[in-house]
Design a protein around this motif. Structure first.
Motif, PDB file in Angstrom:
ATOM      1  N   GLU A 148     -35.017  -9.735 -24.081  1.00 28.90           N
ATOM      2  CA  GLU A 148     -34.072  -9.216 -25.459  1.00 28.90           C
ATOM      3  C   GLU A 148     -33.371  -8.203 -25.283  1.00 28.90           C
ATOM      4  OE1 GLU A 148     -33.669 -11.509 -29.528  1.00 28.90           O
ATOM      5  OE2 GLU A 148     -33.316 -13.182 -27.497  1.00 28.90           O
ATOM      6  N   ALA A 149     -34.138  -7.037 -26.433  1.00 20.56           N
ATOM      7  CA  ALA A 149     -33.918  -5.780 -26.206  1.00 20.56           C
ATOM      8  C   ALA A 149     -33.569  -5.209 -25.435  1.00 20.56           C
ATOM      9  CB  ALA A 149     -34.684  -5.392 -27.075  1.00 20.56           C
ATOM     10  N   MET A 150     -33.572  -5.358 -24.522  1.00 24.55           N
ATOM     11  CA  MET A 150     -33.564  -4.011 -22.831  1.00 24.55           C
ATOM     12  C   MET A 150     -32.731  -4.773 -22.367  1.00 24.55           C
ATOM     13  SD  MET A 150     -35.953  -2.492 -24.213  1.00 24.55           S
ATOM     14  CE  MET A 150     -35.997  -1.592 -23.267  1.00 24.55           C
ATOM     15  N   ARG A 151     -31.463  -3.653 -21.950  1.00 23.51           N
ATOM     16  CA  ARG A 151     -30.586  -3.569 -21.226  1.00 23.51           C
ATOM     17  C   ARG A 151     -30.664  -2.538 -19.411  1.00 23.51           C
ATOM     18  NH1 ARG A 151     -26.625  -0.717 -19.051  1.00 23.51           N
ATOM     19  NH2 ARG A 151     -26.579   1.237 -20.653  1.00 23.51           N
ATOM     20  N   PHE A 152     -30.599  -3.674 -18.730  1.00 24.33           N
ATOM     21  CA  PHE A 152     -31.447  -2.473 -17.177  1.00 24.33           C
ATOM     22  C   PHE A 152     -30.229  -1.590 -16.796  1.00 24.33           C
ATOM     23  CE2 PHE A 152     -35.089  -5.339 -16.961  1.00 24.33           C
ATOM     24  CZ  PHE A 152     -35.888  -5.087 -17.095  1.00 24.33           C
ATOM     25  N   ILE A 153     -30.876  -0.450 -16.704  1.00 26.08           N
ATOM     26  CA  ILE A 153     -29.353   1.019 -16.068  1.00 26.08           C
ATOM     27  C   ILE A 153     -29.051  -0.062 -14.839  1.00 26.08           C
ATOM     28  CG2 ILE A 153     -28.611   3.234 -15.935  1.00 26.08           C
ATOM     29  CD1 ILE A 153     -30.676   3.120 -18.461  1.00 26.08           C
ATOM     30  N   SER A 154     -28.182   0.666 -14.513  1.00 26.93           N
ATOM     31  CA  SER A 154     -27.805  -0.405 -12.994  1.00 26.93           C
ATOM     32  C   SER A 154     -27.540   1.245 -12.510  1.00 26.93           C
ATOM     33  CB  SER A 154     -26.082  -0.767 -12.744  1.00 26.93           C
ATOM     34  OG  SER A 154     -25.084  -0.136 -13.070  1.00 26.93           O
ATOM     35  N   ASP A 155     -27.641   0.721 -11.473  1.00 19.84           N
ATOM     36  CA  ASP A 155     -27.911   2.367 -10.517  1.00 19.84           C
ATOM     37  C   ASP A 155     -26.495   3.262  -9.927  1.00 19.84           C
ATOM     38  OD1 ASP A 155     -30.463   1.373  -9.162  1.00 19.84           O
ATOM     39  OD2 ASP A 155     -29.206   0.510  -7.301  1.00 19.84           O
ATOM     40  N   GLU A 156     -25.432   2.437 -10.291  1.00 15.22           N
ATOM     41  CA  GLU A 156     -24.501   2.973 -10.175  1.00 15.22           C
ATOM     42  C   GLU A 156     -23.907   3.808 -11.966  1.00 15.22           C
ATOM     43  OE1 GLU A 156     -24.609  -0.419 -10.079  1.00 15.22           O
ATOM     44  OE2 GLU A 156     -23.470  -0.150  -7.934  1.00 15.22           O
ATOM     45  N   ASP A 157     -24.585   3.581 -13.075  1.00 17.14           N
ATOM     46  CA  ASP A 157     -24.535   4.102 -14.255  1.00 17.14           C
ATOM     47  C   ASP A 157     -25.168   5.166 -14.091  1.00 17.14           C
ATOM     48  OD1 ASP A 157     -22.947   2.049 -15.850  1.00 17.14           O
ATOM     49  OD2 ASP A 157     -25.230   1.541 -16.648  1.00 17.14           O
ATOM     50  N   LEU A 158     -26.399   5.531 -12.714  1.00 18.69           N
ATOM     51  CA  LEU A 158     -26.877   6.372 -12.820  1.00 18.69           C
ATOM     52  C   LEU A 158     -26.225   7.783 -11.301  1.00 18.69           C
ATOM     53  CD1 LEU A 158     -30.572   5.136 -12.520  1.00 18.69           C
ATOM     54  CD2 LEU A 158     -29.560   6.266 -13.924  1.00 18.69           C
ATOM     55  N   MET A 159     -25.294   7.062 -11.261  1.00 15.94           N
ATOM     56  CA  MET A 159     -24.387   7.804 -10.608  1.00 15.94           C
ATOM     57  C   MET A 159     -23.773   8.603 -11.098  1.00 15.94           C
ATOM     58  SD  MET A 159     -24.352   7.164  -7.280  1.00 15.94           S
ATOM     59  CE  MET A 159     -23.665   7.899  -6.227  1.00 15.94           C
ATOM     60  N   PRO A 160     -23.496  10.571 -10.059  1.00 16.49           N
ATOM     61  CA  PRO A 160     -23.294  11.789 -10.234  1.00 16.49           C
ATOM     62  C   PRO A 160     -22.001  11.574 -10.840  1.00 16.49           C
ATOM     63  CG  PRO A 160     -24.744  12.143  -8.594  1.00 16.49           C
ATOM     64  CD  PRO A 160     -24.404  10.584  -8.720  1.00 16.49           C
ATOM     65  N   ILE A 161     -21.463  11.985 -12.248  1.00 15.41           N
ATOM     66  CA  ILE A 161     -20.548  12.460 -13.287  1.00 15.41           C
ATOM     67  C   ILE A 161     -19.214  13.281 -12.477  1.00 15.41           C
ATOM     68  CG2 ILE A 161     -18.275  12.437 -15.452  1.00 15.41           C
ATOM     69  CD1 ILE A 161     -21.281  11.448 -17.077  1.00 15.41           C
ATOM     70  N   SER A 162     -18.268  13.149 -11.831  1.00 17.34           N
ATOM     71  CA  SER A 162     -17.372  14.158 -11.096  1.00 17.34           C
ATOM     72  C   SER A 162     -17.998  14.194  -9.885  1.00 17.34           C
ATOM     73  CB  SER A 162     -16.758  14.902 -11.704  1.00 17.34           C
ATOM     74  OG  SER A 162     -16.041  14.830 -13.226  1.00 17.34           O
ATOM     75  N   PRO A 163     -18.778  13.525  -8.636  1.00 13.52           N
ATOM     76  CA  PRO A 163     -19.251  14.059  -7.900  1.00 13.52           C
ATOM     77  C   PRO A 163     -18.935  15.556  -7.257  1.00 13.52           C
ATOM     78  CG  PRO A 163     -18.573  12.285  -7.419  1.00 13.52           C
ATOM     79  CD  PRO A 163     -18.371  12.031  -8.878  1.00 13.52           C
ATOM     80  N   ASP A 164     -17.861  15.408  -6.971  1.00 14.81           N
ATOM     81  CA  ASP A 164     -16.804  16.570  -6.330  1.00 14.81           C
ATOM     82  C   ASP A 164     -17.092  17.537  -6.586  1.00 14.81           C
ATOM     83  OD1 ASP A 164     -15.259  15.493  -8.504  1.00 14.81           O
ATOM     84  OD2 ASP A 164     -13.931  16.624  -8.170  1.00 14.81           O
ATOM     85  N   VAL A 165     -17.639  18.332  -8.487  1.00 13.61           N
ATOM     86  CA  VAL A 165     -17.779  19.089  -8.714  1.00 13.61           C
ATOM     87  C   VAL A 165     -19.255  19.424  -8.455  1.00 13.61           C
ATOM     88  CG1 VAL A 165     -18.001  20.098 -10.673  1.00 13.61           C
ATOM     89  CG2 VAL A 165     -15.982  18.488 -10.274  1.00 13.61           C
ATOM     90  N   PRO A 166     -19.152  20.901  -8.300  1.00 11.80           N
ATOM     91  CA  PRO A 166     -20.562  20.802  -7.786  1.00 11.80           C
ATOM     92  C   PRO A 166     -21.583  21.769  -9.000  1.00 11.80           C
ATOM     93  CG  PRO A 166     -18.678  22.433  -6.595  1.00 11.80           C
ATOM     94  CD  PRO A 166     -18.193  21.734  -7.960  1.00 11.80           C
ATOM     95  N   ALA A 167     -22.741  21.011  -8.455  1.00 12.20           N
ATOM     96  CA  ALA A 167     -23.672  21.176  -9.870  1.00 12.20           C
ATOM     97  C   ALA A 167     -23.718  22.959 -10.386  1.00 12.20           C
ATOM     98  CB  ALA A 167     -25.602  20.987  -9.391  1.00 12.20           C
ATOM     99  N   GLU A 168     -23.306  23.709 -10.353  1.00  9.65           N
ATOM    100  CA  GLU A 168     -23.706  24.719 -10.631  1.00  9.65           C
ATOM    101  C   GLU A 168     -22.277  24.820 -11.830  1.00  9.65           C
ATOM    102  OE1 GLU A 168     -22.266  25.379  -6.495  1.00  9.65           O
ATOM    103  OE2 GLU A 168     -23.999  24.707  -7.178  1.00  9.65           O
TER     104      GLU A 168
END
Length: 205
Positions: A148-168
């Motif tokens: 009960e102490a842990m919340r699983f992190i969803s796949d959606e939570d791990l998606m890149p923020i602003s995927p349209d902005v290049p990593a560089e």
């Protein structure tokens, strides 16, 4: 009304009558005590590098040694992926335990609110409740915590923020002097937060 919860993150910290260091000390709080915070104060007395104080029972406490936390227990899950899953601590702290065999368990260290860990299995804990087995990514050490102490992190939570902005065009600046982290997309600030970088490293002679 309670504004939030704070965990004492140093060996001890004083509670002052007023929000400044020269005010009389009312009492002392100690590491890992969890206290109610009633409201936030930006003190005219500083300190300049961080003037944020909190009203607590009987006085004021400086934010430098406070870890702002929540207490959000979770529903447990019956299984995890074979490859493991990331999960976040959502209560102020949780005591880890390690099974020694023949019904014997030993306490290890505490995990704190907001930290993220790798869950590799679901087990029955020392209290006969559902616990998760965690594994350190840098070695083979495993230990267990109440589910009960842990919340699983969803796949959606791990998606890149602003995927349209290049990593560089994404970068992070950490200021040791200001104890602050700033995230940029190109020259635009998209996230800013206080951090604790620890003690400054010694300067080589």
């Amino acid at each position: 009304m309670v504004y939030g919860l704070g965990r004492i993150a140093s060996a001890s910290i004083s509670v002052y009558k007023q929000p400044w260091d020269q005010s009389p000390i009312v009492y002392t709080r100690y590491r890992d005590e969890v206290i109610n915070l009633y409201y936030e104060v930006n003190s005219e007395h500083g300190p300049a590098w961080n003037p944020t104080w909190y009203r607590v029972w009987g006085g004021y406490i400086h934010s430098r040694a406070l870890h702002i936390v929540e207490n959000r227990p979770n529903l447990v899950v019956p299984s995890v992926r074979k490859s493991g899953q990331l999960a976040e601590v959502t209560i102020p702290f949780v005591q880890t335990m390690r099974y020694q065999g023949k019904g014997s368990w030993e306490p290890l260290y505490r995990l704190y609110y907001g930290s993220v860990h790798w869950v590799v299995d679901v087990i029955e804990g020392p209290d006969d409740e559902t616990w998760y087995r965690l594994q350190e990514p840098w070695g083979q050490l495993t230990y267990d915590v109440p589910g009960e102490a842990m919340r699983f992190i969803s796949d959606e939570d791990l998606m890149p923020i602003s995927p349209d902005v290049p990593a560089e065009n994404k970068w992070i600046e950490v200021s040791i002097a200001r104890q602050e982290l700033i995230a940029y997309e190109k020259d635009v600030i998209v996230f800013r937060t206080k951090v604790s970088t620890g003690l400054n490293p010694p300067v080589p002679e």
